[in-house]
Motif scaffolding. Structure first.
Motif, PDB file in Angstrom:
ATOM      1  N   PHE A 284       0.814  -1.208   0.000  1.00 42.08           N
ATOM      2  CA  PHE A 284       0.000   0.000   0.000  1.00 42.08           C
ATOM      3  C   PHE A 284       0.851   1.263   0.000  1.00 42.08           C
ATOM      4  O   PHE A 284       0.473   2.265  -0.608  1.00 42.08           O
ATOM      5  N   LYS A 285       2.015   1.224   0.641  1.00 41.67           N
ATOM      6  CA  LYS A 285       2.912   2.382   0.575  1.00 41.67           C
ATOM      7  C   LYS A 285       3.435   2.579  -0.847  1.00 41.67           C
ATOM      8  O   LYS A 285       3.574   3.717  -1.314  1.00 41.67           O
ATOM      9  N   ARG A 286       3.712   1.464  -1.539  1.00 43.49           N
ATOM     10  CA  ARG A 286       4.162   1.577  -2.932  1.00 43.49           C
ATOM     11  C   ARG A 286       3.056   2.171  -3.803  1.00 43.49           C
ATOM     12  O   ARG A 286       3.316   3.056  -4.632  1.00 43.49           O
ATOM     13  N   LEU A 287       1.831   1.713  -3.621  1.00 44.87           N
ATOM     14  CA  LEU A 287       0.716   2.242  -4.407  1.00 44.87           C
ATOM     15  C   LEU A 287       0.488   3.720  -4.111  1.00 44.87           C
ATOM     16  O   LEU A 287       0.144   4.500  -5.009  1.00 44.87           O
ATOM     17  N   PHE A 288       0.678   4.110  -2.857  1.00 48.63           N
ATOM     18  CA  PHE A 288       0.544   5.519  -2.486  1.00 48.63           C
ATOM     19  C   PHE A 288       1.587   6.361  -3.212  1.00 48.63           C
ATOM     20  O   PHE A 288       1.259   7.393  -3.820  1.00 48.63           O
ATOM     21  N   VAL A 289       2.844   5.940  -3.172  1.00 49.74           N
ATOM     22  CA  VAL A 289       3.923   6.704  -3.810  1.00 49.74           C
ATOM     23  C   VAL A 289       3.702   6.780  -5.318  1.00 49.74           C
ATOM     24  O   VAL A 289       3.871   7.846  -5.933  1.00 49.74           O
ATOM     25  N   GLU A 290       3.300   5.680  -5.932  1.00 52.37           N
ATOM     26  CA  GLU A 290       3.086   5.660  -7.375  1.00 52.37           C
ATOM     27  C   GLU A 290       1.962   6.605  -7.782  1.00 52.37           C
ATOM     28  O   GLU A 290       2.057   7.311  -8.795  1.00 52.37           O
ATOM     29  N   ARG A 291       0.882   6.642  -6.984  1.00 53.97           N
ATOM     30  CA  ARG A 291      -0.235   7.525  -7.321  1.00 53.97           C
ATOM     31  C   ARG A 291       0.175   8.993  -7.169  1.00 53.97           C
ATOM     32  O   ARG A 291      -0.177   9.829  -8.008  1.00 53.97           O
ATOM     33  N   VAL A 292       0.910   9.312  -6.122  1.00 56.07           N
ATOM     34  CA  VAL A 292       1.348  10.695  -5.915  1.00 56.07           C
ATOM     35  C   VAL A 292       2.266  11.132  -7.050  1.00 56.07           C
ATOM     36  O   VAL A 292       2.167  12.269  -7.541  1.00 56.07           O
ATOM     37  N   ARG A 293       3.152  10.244  -7.492  1.00 58.43           N
ATOM     38  CA  ARG A 293       4.047  10.591  -8.602  1.00 58.43           C
ATOM     39  C   ARG A 293       3.297  10.738  -9.914  1.00 58.43           C
ATOM     40  O   ARG A 293       3.618  11.613 -10.728  1.00 58.43           O
TER      41      ARG A 293
END
Length: 420
Positions: A284-293
């Motif tokens: 979920f942290k990876r998905l968060f970072v990817e969406r923000v980028r």
């Protein structure tokens, strides 16, 4: 106030008792079921675990504070009604204690705070729920009392103990330690170095309260987990796309279904579908970072659009009203919901006015603005579409709303009479 406190408290008791009759509290699903299961597992098997059956696998998914409270009550009786009664008493005790805080700040605030607190329908409904809000709110009130009523070394000791307990109830308040230290140093009266030392002492005591649980987590999982793990990444990820909680409405019927716009790619949907939020923090942290980028402007826009939901709403959305008295969608159901929305909006708007007046006149009650500012900032990127997350802030909303009310009353009394 020796003779005037009993009537609002008595009416507050009636209101909280009415909530037990008018609300169908659900103990079989969601967070309430998780707290109950963990408390019973702790009592019966001595393990802090959300496993429904053996083997009882330790967990650090939730903070331990409210589970420990529920377990302490269940040690006497496992009847949910007992837990509700204990929380009602705690809620009313917090109302009375907040009125004592108000008296020390400004005697004009005492009665408004007492009446607003006792007749607050939102505190009343959470007093009957198997959720952490009632206890968390009471600890915040006790923290306020320690701040204004205790002096010397006892103050930093008591405040540190309460702040540590607060973190064990909701781990988001870990961030309150540095925030509170800075705010305490800048705004508390006295010499800055002395105030800074007291603030550091408060944080040190809080850390000592938290430390045994951190040590337990290290022994169980082999890594440093101050309080809990697994919920931050999940909340951040939902915060990048969710504008409201409509996707949670069918949670009770089975697995949660996420909308299409929650995912950037189909493989992300498949990964989330097979993931346990308690164990999939890196995902979920990876998905968060990817969406923000991928969508930085849109993500920030969603945060801002969703933010008012943290404060405005009926605050009854997670509760099911009595089906016979208030059938879903009926005229009386709509009237009650509209009234609740209006009462909450009045509270929030009055608190904003009270905050402005307090800051303008440098009134002592302006300290109540700081936890509200912290909550507004801390929950901005999270899945803050439920009013529930700001519920423990009601003592501060009440103090500020009472300040606005007291100011209006004082101005009306001092206004010159108009000749007929």
């Amino acid at each position: 106030m020796s003779r005037s406190w009993w009537l609002p408290i008595a009416l507050g008791l009636v209101l909280r008792g009415s909530c037990l009759l008018g609300v169908e509290y659900d103990q079989e699903h969601g967070d309430a079921a998780s707290y109950r299961l963990t408390a019973l597992t702790l009592l019966d098997h001595g393990v802090f675990s959300i496993s429904p059956s053996a083997p009882w696998v330790p967990t650090a998914y939730r903070p331990p504070g409210y589970t420990a409270f529920v377990a302490a009550v269940f040690a006497f009786s496992r009847a949910f009604l007992l837990l509700q009664c204990v929380q009602i008493v705690l809620s009313l005790a917090a109302v009375w204690l907040l009125s004592r805080v108000a008296r020390r700040i400004d005697v004009r605030l005492e009665l408004p705070v007492l009446w607003l607190g006792a007749l607050n329908p939102f505190d009343a409904v959470y007093a009957g729920a198997g959720l952490s809000e009632c206890v968390t709110t009471a600890v915040f009130v006790a923290l306020c009392w320690a701040l204004v009523a205790i002096e010397g070394h006892r103050r930093w000791l008591v405040m540190g103990l309460l702040l540590g307990v607060l973190c064990l109830l909701r781990d988001i308040y870990l961030a309150l330690l540095p925030f509170g230290l800075i705010a305490f140093t800048l705004f508390a009266p006295g010499q800055r170095l002395k105030v800074l030392r007291e603030g550091v002492a408060i944080c040190a005591v809080a850390a000592m309260v938290i430390a045994p649980w951190t040590a337990r987590n290290y022994g169980a999982f082999g890594k440093v987990i101050p309080i809990s793990a697994g919920r931050l990444g999940y909340s951040l990820w939902m915060g990048t796309w969710a504008l409201d909680g409509s996707f949670t409405l069918e949670d009770a019927s089975g697995a949660r279904t996420y909308p299409d716009h929650a995912f950037l790619r189909e493989e992300d949907r498949q990964a989330v579908a097979g993931a346990d939020p308690a164990l999939a923090e890196p995902l979920f942290k990876r998905l968060f970072v990817e969406r923000v980028r991928a969508e930085p402007v849109k993500v920030v826009g969603r945060w801002l659009v969703r933010w008012p939901r943290l404060w405005f709403g009926t605050r009854f959305d997670i509760f099911k009203l009595h089906e016979r008295l208030l059938p879903y969608g009926s005229m009386q159901w709509k009237v009650v919901k509209a009234a609740l929305f209006g009462v909450n909006a009045i509270f929030v708007v009055a608190a904003l006015a009270g905050a402005w007046l307090a800051v303008k006149h440098r009134a002592t009650v302006r300290f109540a603005v700081l936890p509200l500012a912290f909550t507004a900032a801390a929950y901005l990127p999270l899945n803050s579409f439920e009013n529930r997350y700001s519920q423990p802030m009601f003592p501060f909303l009440t103090l500020l709303a009472a300040n606005a009310l007291a100011t209006v009353i004082a101005r009306r009394r001092s206004a010159p009479a108009v000749a007929p």
